[in-house]
Design a protein around this motif. Structure first.
Motif, PDB file in Angstrom:
ATOM      1  N   SER A  49       6.716 -16.378  -0.674  1.00  0.00           N
ATOM      2  CA  SER A  49       5.277 -16.595  -0.520  1.00  0.00           C
ATOM      3  C   SER A  49       4.670 -15.539   0.396  1.00  0.00           C
ATOM      4  N   ALA A  50       5.381 -15.217   1.481  1.00  0.00           N
ATOM      5  CA  ALA A  50       4.897 -14.172   2.378  1.00  0.00           C
ATOM      6  C   ALA A  50       4.885 -12.817   1.685  1.00  0.00           C
ATOM      7  N   GLN A  51       5.863 -12.578   0.805  1.00  0.00           N
ATOM      8  CA  GLN A  51       5.894 -11.308   0.086  1.00  0.00           C
ATOM      9  C   GLN A  51       4.702 -11.192  -0.857  1.00  0.00           C
ATOM     10  N   ARG A  52       4.331 -12.301  -1.500  1.00  0.00           N
ATOM     11  CA  ARG A  52       3.148 -12.271  -2.367  1.00  0.00           C
ATOM     12  C   ARG A  52       1.887 -12.062  -1.545  1.00  0.00           C
ATOM     13  N   ALA A  53       1.822 -12.691  -0.380  1.00  0.00           N
ATOM     14  CA  ALA A  53       0.661 -12.479   0.492  1.00  0.00           C
ATOM     15  C   ALA A  53       0.581 -11.034   0.959  1.00  0.00           C
ATOM     16  N   VAL A  54       1.737 -10.434   1.242  1.00  0.00           N
ATOM     17  CA  VAL A  54       1.758  -9.040   1.679  1.00  0.00           C
ATOM     18  C   VAL A  54       1.251  -8.118   0.587  1.00  0.00           C
ATOM     19  N   ARG A  96       8.648  -9.440   7.974  1.00  0.00           N
ATOM     20  CA  ARG A  96       7.884  -8.867   9.079  1.00  0.00           C
ATOM     21  C   ARG A  96       6.543  -9.567   9.232  1.00  0.00           C
ATOM     22  N   PHE A  97       5.928  -9.949   8.103  1.00  0.00           N
ATOM     23  CA  PHE A  97       4.657 -10.671   8.164  1.00  0.00           C
ATOM     24  C   PHE A  97       4.853 -12.038   8.805  1.00  0.00           C
ATOM     25  N   LEU A  98       5.948 -12.734   8.457  1.00  0.00           N
ATOM     26  CA  LEU A  98       6.222 -14.037   9.063  1.00  0.00           C
ATOM     27  C   LEU A  98       6.468 -13.885  10.565  1.00  0.00           C
ATOM     28  N   PHE A  99       7.200 -12.840  10.956  1.00  0.00           N
ATOM     29  CA  PHE A  99       7.448 -12.613  12.376  1.00  0.00           C
ATOM     30  C   PHE A  99       6.139 -12.327  13.109  1.00  0.00           C
ATOM     31  N   TRP A 100       5.271 -11.508  12.494  1.00  0.00           N
ATOM     32  CA  TRP A 100       3.963 -11.220  13.123  1.00  0.00           C
ATOM     33  C   TRP A 100       3.140 -12.493  13.256  1.00  0.00           C
ATOM     34  N   VAL A 140      -1.060  -8.638  -1.494  1.00  0.00           N
ATOM     35  CA  VAL A 140      -2.526  -8.663  -1.490  1.00  0.00           C
ATOM     36  C   VAL A 140      -3.073  -8.023  -0.224  1.00  0.00           C
ATOM     37  N   LEU A 141      -2.480  -8.377   0.922  1.00  0.00           N
ATOM     38  CA  LEU A 141      -3.005  -7.884   2.197  1.00  0.00           C
ATOM     39  C   LEU A 141      -2.755  -6.401   2.403  1.00  0.00           C
ATOM     40  N   SER A 142      -1.792  -5.830   1.689  1.00  0.00           N
ATOM     41  CA  SER A 142      -1.498  -4.406   1.862  1.00  0.00           C
ATOM     42  C   SER A 142      -2.463  -3.516   1.089  1.00  0.00           C
ATOM     43  N   LEU A 143      -3.281  -4.093   0.215  1.00  0.00           N
ATOM     44  CA  LEU A 143      -4.261  -3.303  -0.527  1.00  0.00           C
ATOM     45  C   LEU A 143      -5.334  -2.813   0.436  1.00  0.00           C
ATOM     46  N   ARG A 144      -5.791  -1.617   0.215  1.00  0.00           N
ATOM     47  CA  ARG A 144      -6.780  -1.012   1.092  1.00  0.00           C
ATOM     48  C   ARG A 144      -7.972  -0.529   0.297  1.00  0.00           C
ATOM     49  N   ARG A 145      -9.124  -0.594   0.931  1.00  0.00           N
ATOM     50  CA  ARG A 145     -10.352  -0.122   0.295  1.00  0.00           C
ATOM     51  C   ARG A 145     -10.342   1.386   0.136  1.00  0.00           C
ATOM     52  N   SER A 146      -9.875   2.099   1.119  1.00  0.00           N
ATOM     53  CA  SER A 146      -9.832   3.559   1.069  1.00  0.00           C
ATOM     54  C   SER A 146      -8.751   4.035   2.014  1.00  0.00           C
ATOM     55  N   VAL A 147      -8.432   5.296   1.904  1.00  0.00           N
ATOM     56  CA  VAL A 147      -7.412   5.866   2.766  1.00  0.00           C
ATOM     57  C   VAL A 147      -8.009   6.470   4.021  1.00  0.00           C
ATOM     58  N   PRO A 179      -2.452  -7.697  10.373  1.00  0.00           N
ATOM     59  CA  PRO A 179      -1.097  -8.173  10.077  1.00  0.00           C
ATOM     60  C   PRO A 179      -0.128  -7.028   9.801  1.00  0.00           C
ATOM     61  N   ASP A 180       1.142  -7.315  10.000  1.00  0.00           N
ATOM     62  CA  ASP A 180       2.216  -6.393   9.650  1.00  0.00           C
ATOM     63  C   ASP A 180       2.589  -6.670   8.199  1.00  0.00           C
ATOM     64  N   VAL A 181       2.224  -5.769   7.299  1.00  0.00           N
ATOM     65  CA  VAL A 181       2.404  -5.989   5.858  1.00  0.00           C
ATOM     66  C   VAL A 181       3.501  -5.101   5.287  1.00  0.00           C
ATOM     67  N   ARG A 182       4.451  -4.670   6.124  1.00  0.00           N
ATOM     68  CA  ARG A 182       5.538  -3.841   5.614  1.00  0.00           C
ATOM     69  C   ARG A 182       6.523  -4.641   4.774  1.00  0.00           C
ATOM     70  N   SER A 183       6.650  -5.928   5.035  1.00  0.00           N
ATOM     71  CA  SER A 183       7.525  -6.788   4.243  1.00  0.00           C
ATOM     72  C   SER A 183       7.172  -8.239   4.532  1.00  0.00           C
TER      73      SER A 183
END
Length: 612
Positions: free
Chosen positions: A319-324, A21-25, A326-333, A14-18
């Motif tokens: 709601s999409a911003q709250r989902a973003v 953008r997530f809704l558009f994706w 969570v989805l923008s968190l990463r396990r590692s870089v 997903p596009d998690v920049r905003s």
């Protein structure tokens, strides 16, 4: 994608920049379903738009006393009715399919991110927010995806109707074409305020629910201290705030609905008055007036989709911003290495210097329980990575960084059981039916965790289990069991998995000393020859460990056996025996850290820190 094909093989990246953008994706990912819904929506609205033409023809046929034109108008009405029915049915079918598949896609993305981050997720995002995103927010996001194609169909139909009316009867069509955008955009300035009021209502309702849950959970304590009325009063005030917020929100939405009724009414009255004037002067026919009036009336149906998409976007954007979030968190870089096998060897943490040799039972002692929990998560590759700060070196297994392994491989190699494990509802057999190496049976794991009394209690608790404790159902989170029983069942589940490396955070903190000694002996015996790391401060468990490591201030300061560290390390002795600071200083002085040359106790403590 059809509903029968769910779940997705791959929900995508997903596009998690905003949020927008997530809704558009999300909408772009379901382009095929959106096009289907758009096509059926155009058929539905265009067929509705054709009704005024058929009605006008029939009225004019009656006026002209033309039976042929009347039959033609009747046939046209039947055809349009069939098209409206088919279009409406298929539009609803495809729109709901878009909603369900979009919600399923978001839930799969959330589940994947939750599984990737593990227990580290709740330290970065509140557990309640994760639940809210996966339930209520998913529905709002799906609502926007569903409404999007219907709005596009309605907007296209409105443009076609306006153009058609201008070409059919310019004198009245221009009036309709000018008024339509005004009707569509009239309520937009009120939507942000209505959305804020709705968000405030949900926030206050959440606080009231949280307060009620805390009150119910602590009812026994509140009764003991006489605090029932105090908390009930707080809940009453909170519920009244929810009521007031709900009333204010309802007033705003009522105003929006009133505007949606008032403005079209003004348009229709103006249209009838002006059209009747033109018909009286003979400038237009009565059938033309009926046609335009009917078209303007039926335009109210697609106009509702404009209001709906505005509401859907207003609700789905936060709601999409709250989902973003969570989805923008990463396990590692660092990107994982594909198709890597789990390496064999020692477990080593470069950040602290902690070494857990392969096949050895290693106990780790930390003076700070929170530090122990964070270190345990690091050893399992669950550590939180702050992108604003320099990256922390990954834990190495056999010289290979866990962050560079695929997630499934890393989880198979290293299993972490935290100090507050969760038991899922189901039978005991289902609880222990987890992916494993197959080397350890459920019976062996239960015996090593000393669950004899738990099995007896479960066998007596259920009359439907035929006396077999494995068929006894465990309630949600194991609420029917004591803390020690839950902890031992969770330990048995971890032992059944039989990972290459097992990390246990305070595995015996909720049991008595006698049971603790037996559980520690069971772990040592069952895991012999396998790498085991246990965070603990109990002498009963530490004495059974092959190797004990003392960690202080995020660094390994001593390593050896339990008895050796007790004799030679005052810091270790202070943590294990619960010595006070004065006692630790006195012990350090006896070991030569505080000399007779005048060092005060405070200076002796500084010497201890420097040595650490």
């Amino acid at each position: 994608m059809q509903i029968r094909d769910l779940p997705y093989t791959d929900p995508g990246d997903p596009d998690v920049r905003s949020g927008p953008r997530f809704l558009f994706w999300l909408g772009r990912s379901q382009l095929n379903g959106q096009l289907k819904s758009l096509s059926w929506g155009l058929l539905h609205h265009c067929a509705i738009a054709g009704l005024p033409l058929a009605v006008g023809l029939s009225v004019q046929a009656v006026i002209d006393r033309s039976g042929r034109d009347l039959v033609t108008a009747g046939v046209l009405l039947v055809v349009l009715g069939v098209l409206i029915s088919v279009g409406d049915t298929m539009l609803h079918r495809t729109a709901v399919t878009n909603w369900i598949t979009a919600a399923a896609r978001v839930q799969q993305l959330l589940a994947r991110r939750t599984a990737e981050l593990g227990s580290a997720l709740t330290r970065r995002v509140a557990a309640g927010e994760v639940v809210a995103v996966s339930t209520g927010d998913v529905e709002k996001i799906g609502w926007f995806v569903e409404a999007l194609s219907r709005f596009l169909a309605a907007a296209t139909a409105l443009v076609l109707i306006c153009v058609g009316l201008v070409l059919y009867l310019p004198s009245l069509g221009v009036l309709v074409a000018i008024a339509t955008p005004v009707l569509a955009l009239a309520v937009l300035p009120l939507l942000p305020r209505a959305t804020r009021r709705a968000d405030l209502q949900r926030e206050k309702a959440g606080r009231a629910t949280e307060l009620a849950s805390d009150t119910v959970a602590g009812l026994r304590v509140l009764r003991g201290i006489g605090g029932e009325e105090l908390f009930l009063g707080r809940y009453r005030r909170a519920s009244q705030e929810v009521r007031e917020a709900a009333v204010r929100s309802a007033r705003m939405w009522s105003l929006i609905s009133a505007i949606q009724v008032f403005l079209p009414g003004v348009l229709l009255i103006s249209l009838v008055w002006y059209g009747a004037t033109l018909a009286r002067d003979g400038r237009i026919d009565v059938g033309q007036l009926v046609t335009v009036y009917s078209a303007a009336t039926l335009m109210l149906f697609p106009l509702r989709n404009v209001e709906e998409i505005a509401m859907a976007y207003s609700f789905s954007r936060p709601s999409a911003q709250r989902a973003v979030r969570v989805l923008s968190l990463r396990r590692s870089v660092r990107p994982p290495t594909a198709d890597a096998e789990a390496p064999l060897g020692d477990l080593y943490d470069p950040a602290t210097g902690l070494m857990a040799p392969q096949g050895v039972f290693t106990a780790v002692v930390c003076g700070d329980p929170d530090e122990a929990g964070r270190l345990a998560e690091r050893l399992g590759g669950h550590a939180e990575q702050d992108e604003a700060s320099p990256p922390v070196p990954s834990v190495l297994l056999g010289g290979v960084a866990l962050d560079e392994l695929p997630l499934d491989t890393a989880r198979t190699a290293v299993l972490v059981q935290d100090k507050d494990p969760v038991l899922l509802s189901g039978t005991l057999r289902e609880l222990l039916d987890v992916p494993s190496s197959g080397e350890v049976t459920a019976r062996d794991a239960l015996a090593a965790a000393r669950c004899d009394d738990v099995l007896d209690a479960l066998a007596q608790a259920s009359v439907d289990a035929d006396g077999d404790p494995m068929n006894t159902r465990i309630t949600e989170r194991g609420r029917s069991l004591s803390g020690g029983q839950r902890q031992r069942l969770a330990l048995a589940r971890s032992l059944v998995t039989d990972p290459q490396v097992l990390v246990l955070d305070e595995p015996t903190s909720a049991v008595d000393s006698h049971t603790e000694a037996r559980v520690a002996a069971g772990i040592e015996q069952l895991r012999r020859g396998r790498t085991t790391v246990a965070f603990a401060s109990s002498p009963l468990l530490l004495d059974l460990a092959d190797r004990v490591v003392l960690v202080r201030g995020g660094t390994v300061v001593a390593a050896g056996t339990h008895r050796g560290l007790l004799r030679h390390e005052p810091l270790y002795r202070a943590v294990v025996t619960r010595e006070t600071e004065e006692e630790a200083v006195e012990a350090a002085a006896q070991d030569g850290l505080a000399t007779v040359d005048g060092l005060r106790p405070a200076r002796a403590a500084e010497e201890i820190e420097e040595r650490a």
